[in-house]
Design a protein around this motif. Structure first.
Motif, PDB file in Angstrom:
ATOM      1  N   THR A  16       0.835  -1.211   0.000  1.00 30.32           N
ATOM      2  CA  THR A  16       0.000   0.000   0.000  1.00 30.32           C
ATOM      3  C   THR A  16       0.863   1.252   0.000  1.00 30.32           C
ATOM      4  OG1 THR A  16      -1.716  -1.170   1.235  1.00 30.32           O
ATOM      5  CG2 THR A  16      -1.808   1.221   1.251  1.00 30.32           C
ATOM      6  N   ASN A  17       1.848   1.262   0.880  1.00 32.14           N
ATOM      7  CA  ASN A  17       2.763   2.397   0.961  1.00 32.14           C
ATOM      8  C   ASN A  17       3.544   2.596  -0.332  1.00 32.14           C
ATOM      9  OD1 ASN A  17       6.062   2.496   2.032  1.00 32.14           O
ATOM     10  ND2 ASN A  17       4.817   4.322   2.010  1.00 32.14           N
ATOM     11  N   THR A  18       4.040   1.495  -0.911  1.00 32.83           N
ATOM     12  CA  THR A  18       4.849   1.583  -2.133  1.00 32.83           C
ATOM     13  C   THR A  18       4.031   2.124  -3.306  1.00 32.83           C
ATOM     14  OG1 THR A  18       6.254  -0.244  -1.429  1.00 32.83           O
ATOM     15  CG2 THR A  18       6.246   0.272  -3.773  1.00 32.83           C
ATOM     16  N   LEU A  19       2.820   1.634  -3.473  1.00 27.82           N
ATOM     17  CA  LEU A  19       1.972   2.100  -4.574  1.00 27.82           C
ATOM     18  C   LEU A  19       1.689   3.590  -4.455  1.00 27.82           C
ATOM     19  CD1 LEU A  19      -0.496  -0.922  -4.749  1.00 27.82           C
ATOM     20  CD2 LEU A  19       1.133  -0.249  -6.524  1.00 27.82           C
ATOM     21  N   GLY A  20       1.321   4.029  -3.246  1.00 31.82           N
ATOM     22  CA  GLY A  20       1.068   5.455  -3.050  1.00 31.82           C
ATOM     23  C   GLY A  20       2.308   6.295  -3.245  1.00 31.82           C
ATOM     24  N   ASP A  21       3.435   5.790  -2.737  1.00 31.61           N
ATOM     25  CA  ASP A  21       4.694   6.524  -2.824  1.00 31.61           C
ATOM     26  C   ASP A  21       5.191   6.657  -4.260  1.00 31.61           C
ATOM     27  OD1 ASP A  21       5.943   7.847  -0.818  1.00 31.61           O
ATOM     28  OD2 ASP A  21       7.404   6.298  -0.358  1.00 31.61           O
ATOM     29  N   GLU A  22       5.092   5.571  -5.042  1.00 34.02           N
ATOM     30  CA  GLU A  22       5.557   5.611  -6.427  1.00 34.02           C
ATOM     31  C   GLU A  22       4.721   6.575  -7.268  1.00 34.02           C
ATOM     32  OE1 GLU A  22       8.095   4.304  -8.122  1.00 34.02           O
ATOM     33  OE2 GLU A  22       8.976   3.361  -6.364  1.00 34.02           O
ATOM     34  N   VAL A  23       3.411   6.546  -7.058  1.00 33.84           N
ATOM     35  CA  VAL A  23       2.543   7.478  -7.794  1.00 33.84           C
ATOM     36  C   VAL A  23       2.912   8.915  -7.443  1.00 33.84           C
ATOM     37  CG1 VAL A  23       0.171   8.312  -8.049  1.00 33.84           C
ATOM     38  CG2 VAL A  23       0.632   5.863  -8.059  1.00 33.84           C
ATOM     39  N   TYR A  24       3.112   9.173  -6.150  1.00 35.89           N
ATOM     40  CA  TYR A  24       3.446  10.531  -5.731  1.00 35.89           C
ATOM     41  C   TYR A  24       4.806  10.967  -6.269  1.00 35.89           C
ATOM     42  CZ  TYR A  24       4.637  14.491  -2.774  1.00 35.89           C
ATOM     43  OH  TYR A  24       5.027  15.732  -2.337  1.00 35.89           O
ATOM     44  N   ALA A  25       5.793  10.053  -6.204  1.00 28.28           N
ATOM     45  CA  ALA A  25       7.139  10.399  -6.691  1.00 28.28           C
ATOM     46  C   ALA A  25       7.103  10.776  -8.170  1.00 28.28           C
ATOM     47  CB  ALA A  25       8.086   9.225  -6.463  1.00 28.28           C
ATOM     48  N   LEU A  26       6.297  10.075  -8.949  1.00 28.60           N
ATOM     49  CA  LEU A  26       6.189  10.384 -10.372  1.00 28.60           C
ATOM     50  C   LEU A  26       5.308  11.604 -10.629  1.00 28.60           C
ATOM     51  CD1 LEU A  26       5.832   6.676 -11.452  1.00 28.60           C
ATOM     52  CD2 LEU A  26       7.678   8.176 -12.191  1.00 28.60           C
ATOM     53  N   ALA A  27       4.433  11.912  -9.666  1.00 28.47           N
ATOM     54  CA  ALA A  27       3.575  13.090  -9.822  1.00 28.47           C
ATOM     55  C   ALA A  27       4.321  14.383  -9.506  1.00 28.47           C
ATOM     56  CB  ALA A  27       2.355  12.964  -8.913  1.00 28.47           C
ATOM     57  N   VAL A  28       5.359  14.297  -8.663  1.00 29.16           N
ATOM     58  CA  VAL A  28       6.061  15.508  -8.224  1.00 29.16           C
ATOM     59  C   VAL A  28       6.586  16.356  -9.387  1.00 29.16           C
ATOM     60  CG1 VAL A  28       8.148  16.332  -7.041  1.00 29.16           C
ATOM     61  CG2 VAL A  28       6.600  14.754  -5.896  1.00 29.16           C
ATOM     62  N   PRO A  29       7.349  15.782 -10.362  1.00 27.65           N
ATOM     63  CA  PRO A  29       7.802  16.632 -11.471  1.00 27.65           C
ATOM     64  C   PRO A  29       6.647  17.181 -12.309  1.00 27.65           C
ATOM     65  CG  PRO A  29       8.342  14.325 -11.874  1.00 27.65           C
ATOM     66  CD  PRO A  29       7.903  14.428 -10.458  1.00 27.65           C
ATOM     67  N   LEU A  30       5.556  16.428 -12.420  1.00 25.58           N
ATOM     68  CA  LEU A  30       4.393  16.922 -13.164  1.00 25.58           C
ATOM     69  C   LEU A  30       3.746  18.092 -12.426  1.00 25.58           C
ATOM     70  CD1 LEU A  30       2.738  13.519 -14.210  1.00 25.58           C
ATOM     71  CD2 LEU A  30       4.295  14.959 -15.542  1.00 25.58           C
ATOM     72  N   ILE A  31       3.664  17.977 -11.113  1.00 25.54           N
ATOM     73  CA  ILE A  31       3.125  19.080 -10.309  1.00 25.54           C
ATOM     74  C   ILE A  31       4.012  20.312 -10.456  1.00 25.54           C
ATOM     75  CG2 ILE A  31       2.645  19.869  -7.957  1.00 25.54           C
ATOM     76  CD1 ILE A  31       1.990  16.943  -7.249  1.00 25.54           C
ATOM     77  N   ALA A  32       5.335  20.098 -10.395  1.00 22.53           N
ATOM     78  CA  ALA A  32       6.277  21.214 -10.527  1.00 22.53           C
ATOM     79  C   ALA A  32       6.115  21.913 -11.872  1.00 22.53           C
ATOM     80  CB  ALA A  32       7.704  20.713 -10.351  1.00 22.53           C
ATOM     81  N   LEU A  33       5.982  21.128 -12.948  1.00 25.01           N
ATOM     82  CA  LEU A  33       5.767  21.713 -14.270  1.00 25.01           C
ATOM     83  C   LEU A  33       4.458  22.488 -14.327  1.00 25.01           C
ATOM     84  CD1 LEU A  33       6.935  18.841 -16.644  1.00 25.01           C
ATOM     85  CD2 LEU A  33       8.015  21.089 -16.385  1.00 25.01           C
ATOM     86  N   GLN A  34       3.420  21.923 -13.735  1.00 26.48           N
ATOM     87  CA  GLN A  34       2.098  22.552 -13.789  1.00 26.48           C
ATOM     88  C   GLN A  34       2.073  23.909 -13.089  1.00 26.48           C
ATOM     89  OE1 GLN A  34      -1.406  21.086 -11.439  1.00 26.48           O
ATOM     90  NE2 GLN A  34      -2.129  20.395 -13.436  1.00 26.48           N
ATOM     91  N   ILE A  35       2.866  24.050 -12.029  1.00 24.57           N
ATOM     92  CA  ILE A  35       2.852  25.318 -11.302  1.00 24.57           C
ATOM     93  C   ILE A  35       4.024  26.225 -11.696  1.00 24.57           C
ATOM     94  CG2 ILE A  35       1.590  24.364  -9.358  1.00 24.57           C
ATOM     95  CD1 ILE A  35       4.151  24.079  -7.818  1.00 24.57           C
ATOM     96  N   GLY A  36       4.700  25.881 -12.808  1.00 23.00           N
ATOM     97  CA  GLY A  36       5.713  26.775 -13.361  1.00 23.00           C
ATOM     98  C   GLY A  36       7.142  26.457 -13.022  1.00 23.00           C
ATOM     99  N   GLY A  37       7.433  25.251 -12.580  1.00 22.84           N
ATOM    100  CA  GLY A  37       8.809  24.863 -12.273  1.00 22.84           C
ATOM    101  C   GLY A  37       9.646  24.681 -13.525  1.00 22.84           C
ATOM    102  N   THR A  38      10.924  24.972 -13.449  1.00 15.52           N
ATOM    103  CA  THR A  38      11.836  24.837 -14.578  1.00 15.52           C
ATOM    104  C   THR A  38      12.602  23.513 -14.481  1.00 15.52           C
ATOM    105  OG1 THR A  38      13.589  25.971 -13.371  1.00 15.52           O
ATOM    106  CG2 THR A  38      12.119  27.327 -14.707  1.00 15.52           C
ATOM    107  N   ALA A  39      13.391  23.210 -15.525  1.00 12.67           N
ATOM    108  CA  ALA A  39      14.179  21.974 -15.534  1.00 12.67           C
ATOM    109  C   ALA A  39      15.134  21.888 -14.336  1.00 12.67           C
ATOM    110  CB  ALA A  39      14.945  21.848 -16.848  1.00 12.67           C
TER     111      ALA A  39
END
Length: 432
Positions: A16-39
């Protein structure tokens, strides 16, 4: 293992922890891009998720050996839940710069806590299953990770694009809370004291008089790792392989884009196919993994990883795909059998510290490899040659590891039994 309720509860919480953690880890760069984060910001976020493992892996291992490991897991899960609740609150009431800073701080905090939980899970598995089930138990935990790695990008993309960044954060928070609830009521006795030879060896080299201190425990674990020859060889193999493969993915992407001519979508399909092979490999091993010859399978997996990496240096799409599939399959096999190998030969009282140290050192290798990849891509134009040399280096590492760990001469000049053949090596067997 299906009748082993203790292991099933540990596995369910970890899954349960791994599934939630992996989704979040992969969502982080997408969230950063969405709110204006750079490379560079995204690169910094990646570093924030890696560095705490290098630093806190040692400490997490110490505490896994000092206390009830199930209690450490519950504390880690509820602490991670609290960290993500704070992140949710900040996201709901702040601007872009504060949100980006929150992503970085959250990545640092979650990774630091994860160093404690991963050492505890690694140390708990041998106490929950029989010795002949170690490989299957580790394969089961690895299967969850591979499924999450393959499915994670799709889930993360949908959550961020179709809902909001809050959804990915909330999902991970709930996964930690659920994992915490699964483990309620479970206890684990503190491991027995380290064997006399190990304790004496550590004591003779320790300058600290306070044997109950964290620093003393850490020193004891590191000295044991250095003096225990099979474990020391294993961690060297792991670190050098991680150093190479830390640079491998970036170089491979550049190669298939420039030399093979794959589009971004094609590169995505390449890694998706390789991910599918990882899932199948982990599933097969969790169903019927060999319970013997841990060292043989581990070193053979490293050698075949190198062969696969070398094959990707070709310019043909078919061979590149085959090479990457071989790399993915043998990475899973190596992970399972390296973990099973160290669980089978390590003193149970020192397993947390040894696991934490191995993870910290391996993460350091991967981190340095990632830094080297950017330097190499600037200096070397022939990236196919880089892939070839990288693959050959790892293949040689596997062969050398086999020679060091298998059929070593015994203390009286006789050939010793292959380390890991029975899954368990007696503490009376000379290892230094």
């Amino acid at each position: 293992m299906l009748r082993n309720r203790r292991f099933l509860r540990l596995w369910s919480a970890h899954a349960t922890n791994t599934l939630g953690d992996e989704v979040y880890a992969l969502a982080v760069p997408l969230i950063a891009l969405q709110i204006g984060g750079t490379a560079p910001v995204i690169a910094l976020l990646t570093a924030c998720a890696l560095l705490p493992h290098v630093v806190f892996g040692f400490v997490g291992g110490v505490y896994a050996d000092r206390a009830d490991r199930f209690r450490i897991l519950r504390i880690s899960y509820i602490a991670s839940f609290a960290i993500l609740l704070v992140a949710l609150a900040v996201f709901a009431s702040s601007g872009r710069d504060v949100r980006l800073a929150t992503l970085a701080a959250t990545a640092l905090a979650l990774a630091a806590v994860a160093a404690f939980s991963t050492a505890s899970v690694d140390s708990l598995i041998p106490s929950c299953v029989d010795a002949n089930q170690l490989a299957r138990a580790n394969s089961s935990t690895e299967a969850v990770r591979t499924v999450a790695t393959v499915a994670g990008p799709a889930v993360a993309g949908l959550l961020v694009a179709k809902t909001s960044p809050h959804a990915a954060i909330a999902l991970n928070a709930l996964s930690f809370l659920f994992a915490f609830s699964i483990l309620r009521g479970l206890t684990a006795s503190r491991p027995a004291a380290a064997s006399q030879p190990a304790a004496a060896a550590a004591a003779s080299n320790s300058t600290s008089k306070d044997k109950s201190s964290v620093l003393s425990d850490l020193r004891e674990g590191l000295l044991y790792l250095r003096r225990h020859r099979p474990l020391f060889v294993g961690v060297i193999l792991s670190t050098v392989a991680n150093l190479v493969f830390g640079a491998y993915e970036a170089i491979l992407i550049f190669h298939v884009s420039r030399d093979v001519g794959l589009s971004a979508a094609g590169i995505g399909l390449l890694f998706a196919a390789a991910g599918g092979v990882s899932v199948v490999t982990a599933a097969v091993l969790s169903w019927k993994a060999p319970s013997r010859d841990f060292a043989r399978v581990m070193t053979a997996s490293i050698a075949l990883q190198g062969v696969g990496a070398a094959v990707t240096a070709t310019s043909g799409l078919f061979t590149v795909v085959l090479g990457q599939m071989l790399v993915s399959a043998t990475t899973v096999s190596y992970t399972v059998y390296w973990r099973s190998f160290r669980q089978s030969v390590c003193d149970p009282a020192l397993l947390g510290r040894v696991s934490g140290a191995c993870r910290s050192i391996a993460y350091a290798g991967a981190f340095i490899g990632a830094l080297l990849s950017s330097l190499l891509l600037d200096l070397v134009d022939d990236v196919a040659l880089l892939l070839l040399y990288s693959g050959l280096t790892v293949a040689v590492i596997g062969v050398v590891g086999h020679l060091l760990l298998i059929d070593r001469p015994g203390p009286r000049g006789k050939r010793g039994a292959p380390v890991g053949d029975s899954g368990i090596q007696s503490e009376e067997t000379p290892t230094a």
